[in-house]
Scaffold this active site. Structure first.
Site, mmCIF file in Angstrom:
data_model
loop_
_atom_site.group_PDB
_atom_site.id
_atom_site.type_symbol
_atom_site.label_atom_id
_atom_site.label_comp_id
_atom_site.label_asym_id
_atom_site.label_seq_id
_atom_site.Cartn_x
_atom_site.Cartn_y
_atom_site.Cartn_z
ATOM 1 N N GLU A 35 0.844 -1.204 0.000
ATOM 2 C CA GLU A 35 0.000 0.000 0.000
ATOM 3 C C GLU A 35 0.880 1.256 0.000
ATOM 4 O O GLU A 35 0.605 2.224 -0.722
ATOM 5 C CB GLU A 35 -0.941 -0.015 1.203
ATOM 6 C CG GLU A 35 -1.939 -1.160 1.145
ATOM 7 C CD GLU A 35 -2.937 -1.146 2.295
ATOM 8 O OE1 GLU A 35 -4.134 -0.987 2.043
ATOM 9 O OE2 GLU A 35 -2.517 -1.305 3.456
ATOM 10 N N GLU A 80 -3.471 -10.079 3.606
ATOM 11 C CA GLU A 80 -4.584 -9.699 4.486
ATOM 12 C C GLU A 80 -5.662 -10.786 4.524
ATOM 13 O O GLU A 80 -6.214 -11.094 5.579
ATOM 14 C CB GLU A 80 -5.222 -8.382 4.009
ATOM 15 C CG GLU A 80 -4.428 -7.139 4.344
ATOM 16 C CD GLU A 80 -3.330 -6.801 3.338
ATOM 17 O OE1 GLU A 80 -2.944 -7.688 2.547
ATOM 18 O OE2 GLU A 80 -2.846 -5.657 3.352
HETATM 19 C C1 1HE Z 1 6.599 -8.856 12.079
HETATM 20 C C2 1HE Z 1 5.947 -8.676 10.848
HETATM 21 C C3 1HE Z 1 4.716 -7.952 10.858
HETATM 22 C C4 1HE Z 1 7.745 -9.800 10.489
HETATM 23 N N1 1HE Z 1 4.264 -7.482 12.034
HETATM 24 N N2 1HE Z 1 6.111 -8.368 13.229
HETATM 25 N N3 1HE Z 1 1.998 -8.660 7.001
HETATM 26 C C5 1HE Z 1 2.200 -9.984 6.888
HETATM 27 O O1 1HE Z 1 1.318 -10.785 7.039
HETATM 28 C C6 1HE Z 1 3.636 -10.408 6.620
HETATM 29 C C7 1HE Z 1 4.188 -11.095 7.831
HETATM 30 N N4 1HE Z 1 5.624 -11.309 7.710
HETATM 31 C C8 1HE Z 1 6.168 -12.301 6.953
HETATM 32 O O2 1HE Z 1 5.493 -12.985 6.207
HETATM 33 C C9 1HE Z 1 7.656 -12.475 7.032
HETATM 34 O O3 1HE Z 1 8.107 -11.923 8.269
HETATM 35 C C10 1HE Z 1 8.441 -11.789 5.874
HETATM 36 C C11 1HE Z 1 8.180 -12.552 4.579
HETATM 37 C C12 1HE Z 1 8.068 -10.331 5.714
HETATM 38 C C13 1HE Z 1 9.960 -11.825 6.213
HETATM 39 O O4 1HE Z 1 10.347 -13.154 6.524
HETATM 40 P P1 1HE Z 1 11.717 -13.388 7.306
HETATM 41 O O5 1HE Z 1 11.922 -14.873 7.375
HETATM 42 O O6 1HE Z 1 12.808 -12.573 6.709
HETATM 43 O O7 1HE Z 1 11.508 -12.780 8.784
HETATM 44 P P2 1HE Z 1 10.712 -13.413 10.029
HETATM 45 O O8 1HE Z 1 11.610 -14.391 10.732
HETATM 46 O O9 1HE Z 1 9.371 -13.920 9.614
HETATM 47 O O10 1HE Z 1 10.451 -12.132 10.948
HETATM 48 C C14 1HE Z 1 11.488 -11.527 11.702
HETATM 49 C C15 1HE Z 1 10.857 -10.787 12.857
HETATM 50 O O11 1HE Z 1 9.992 -9.778 12.343
HETATM 51 C C16 1HE Z 1 9.945 -11.706 13.697
HETATM 52 O O12 1HE Z 1 9.970 -11.227 15.010
HETATM 53 P P3 1HE Z 1 10.916 -11.935 16.149
HETATM 54 O O13 1HE Z 1 10.682 -11.121 17.365
HETATM 55 O O14 1HE Z 1 10.391 -13.361 16.227
HETATM 56 O O15 1HE Z 1 12.311 -11.865 15.596
HETATM 57 C C17 1HE Z 1 8.577 -11.457 13.120
HETATM 58 O O16 1HE Z 1 7.529 -11.729 14.034
HETATM 59 C C18 1HE Z 1 8.656 -9.972 12.827
HETATM 60 N N5 1HE Z 1 7.708 -9.562 11.819
HETATM 61 N N6 1HE Z 1 6.665 -9.267 9.882
HETATM 62 C C19 1HE Z 1 4.953 -7.694 13.168
HETATM 63 N N7 1HE Z 1 4.032 -7.696 9.751
HETATM 64 C C20 1HE Z 1 -3.430 -0.859 7.041
HETATM 65 S S1 1HE Z 1 -3.851 -2.458 6.882
HETATM 66 C C21 1HE Z 1 -2.446 -3.328 6.324
HETATM 67 C C22 1HE Z 1 -2.696 -4.772 6.507
HETATM 68 C C23 1HE Z 1 -1.449 -5.580 6.386
HETATM 69 O O17 1HE Z 1 -0.379 -5.099 6.127
HETATM 70 S S2 1HE Z 1 -1.687 -7.262 6.616
HETATM 71 C C24 1HE Z 1 -0.149 -7.961 6.206
HETATM 72 C C25 1HE Z 1 0.757 -8.067 7.387
#
Ligand code: 1HE
Length: 261
Positions: free
Chosen positions: A115, A135
């Site tokens: 976005e 989402e």
């Molecule tokens: C996060 C987030 C997040 C990572 N919010 N903490 N977005 C999503 O559904 C995408 C969610 N994220 C992922 O699918 C993956 O993290 C990635 C593909 C982006 C990256 O993968 P990777 O393997 O490099 O990293 P990771 O091991 O998954 O994440 C590293 C850390 O970042 C981990 O935290 P930690 O404390 O365990 O190290 C994750 O929890 C954290 N992290 N993404 C919070 N999104 C206005 S409305 C908009 C609506 C949306 O955007 S919905 C989509 C949300």
């Protein structure tokens, strides 16, 4: 909204006439917390005076993982509405600010990250970039203007597919779909975006402003209204002293010709 702008999570530096705005939460994949969204709005509302174009990029392996899901607590309808409207105001500050913005994209460009990229005026992606709207699988809906901006770039059908099936677009597919305008090898998105931003910064500011503010509105107007808006805008632009100086420069052989690339 009780959050305060998280100014540590966003860095804005001026490189000549280009403001470089960097998302700086790499440990959380640059997930957009409320504090970061507020910082984004503040930054684009207060770009350095000398900025004539901007680039937005992400630190670490990814551009942006979208909404910070750890903040997705129980919200009632009114809180959800205000949260979405906060995103709208922040992304409007990007799209309808003072200067054109180029997005330098790599790694994950997902959910709210897509976005944000869609609110920019030009998108550059490197080979590592991938694009998704998870989402649907999180049980939510886009709330950061994606339903308005993304279909304008790739059409309702492609966005519908991404949201219904979880389809992930690689950089090639995203380019073919019209989501990105430039493709570069991995690691080169920022350099390319800065090169483009410098080129943009060399335009007359009023022309850039007209492009950012008139062109999208004209695209939404009935043709007759659009033509009238175009005539008004072109009359204002051509009357500016800078336009006159540039025309004289061309007619006197002092300006660049258009060259085939
Ligand atoms: C996060 C987030 C997040 C990572 N919010 N903490 N977005 C999503 O559904 C995408 C969610 N994220 C992922 O699918 C993956 O993290 C990635 C593909 C982006 C990256 O993968 P990777 O393997 O490099 O990293 P990771 O091991 O998954 O994440 C590293 C850390 O970042 C981990 O935290 P930690 O404390 O365990 O190290 C994750 O929890 C954290 N992290 N993404 C919070 N999104 C206005 S409305 C908009 C609506 C949306 O955007 S919905 C989509 C949300």
């Amino acid at each position: 909204m009780s959050a305060r702008p998280d100014l540590d999570a966003l860095q804005c530096t001026l490189d000549g006439e280009v403001a470089i705005v960097r998302l700086r939460r790499p440990a959380k994949r640059n997930a957009l917390s409320d504090g970061l969204i507020l910082a984004l709005r503040h930054t684009f509302e207060h770009l350095p005076d000398g900025a004539r174009a901007a680039v937005i990029c992400g630190e670490g392996e990814h551009f942006c993982a979208g909404l910070d899901l750890s903040e997705l607590r129980e919200r009632d309808a009114a809180e959800g509405l205000h949260h979405s409207r906060l995103w709208h105001s922040a992304l409007d500050a990007v799209e309808r600010g003072r200067v054109p913005v180029v997005a330098a994209l790599h790694g994950a460009v997902v959910g709210g990250g897509l976005e944000l990229a869609s609110a920019c005026h030009i998108r550059v992606a490197d080979d590592s970039a991938y694009f998704a709207l998870p989402e649907g699988s999180r049980g939510i809906f886009v709330g950061g203007s994606g339903s308005v901006r993304i279909p304008r770039l790739i059409g309702v059908a492609c966005m519908m597919d991404m949201m219904l099936t979880g389809r992930v677009l690689d950089a090639d597919t995203a380019e073919r779909a019209g989501l990105v305008q430039y493709r570069v090898p991995a690691g080169q998105a920022l350099d390319k975006a800065v090169t483009l931003a410098r080129r943009i910064a060399a335009n007359a500011p009023l022309t850039n402003y007209a492009l950012m503010h008139a062109l999208p509105r004209i695209a939404e107007q009935p043709a007759d209204h659009g033509l009238f808006t175009e005539a008004l805008m072109s009359a204002i632009a051509q009357a500016a002293p800078e336009a006159k100086a540039r025309l004289h420069a061309f007619l006197e052989g002092r300006a660049d010709k258009v060259r085939k690339t």
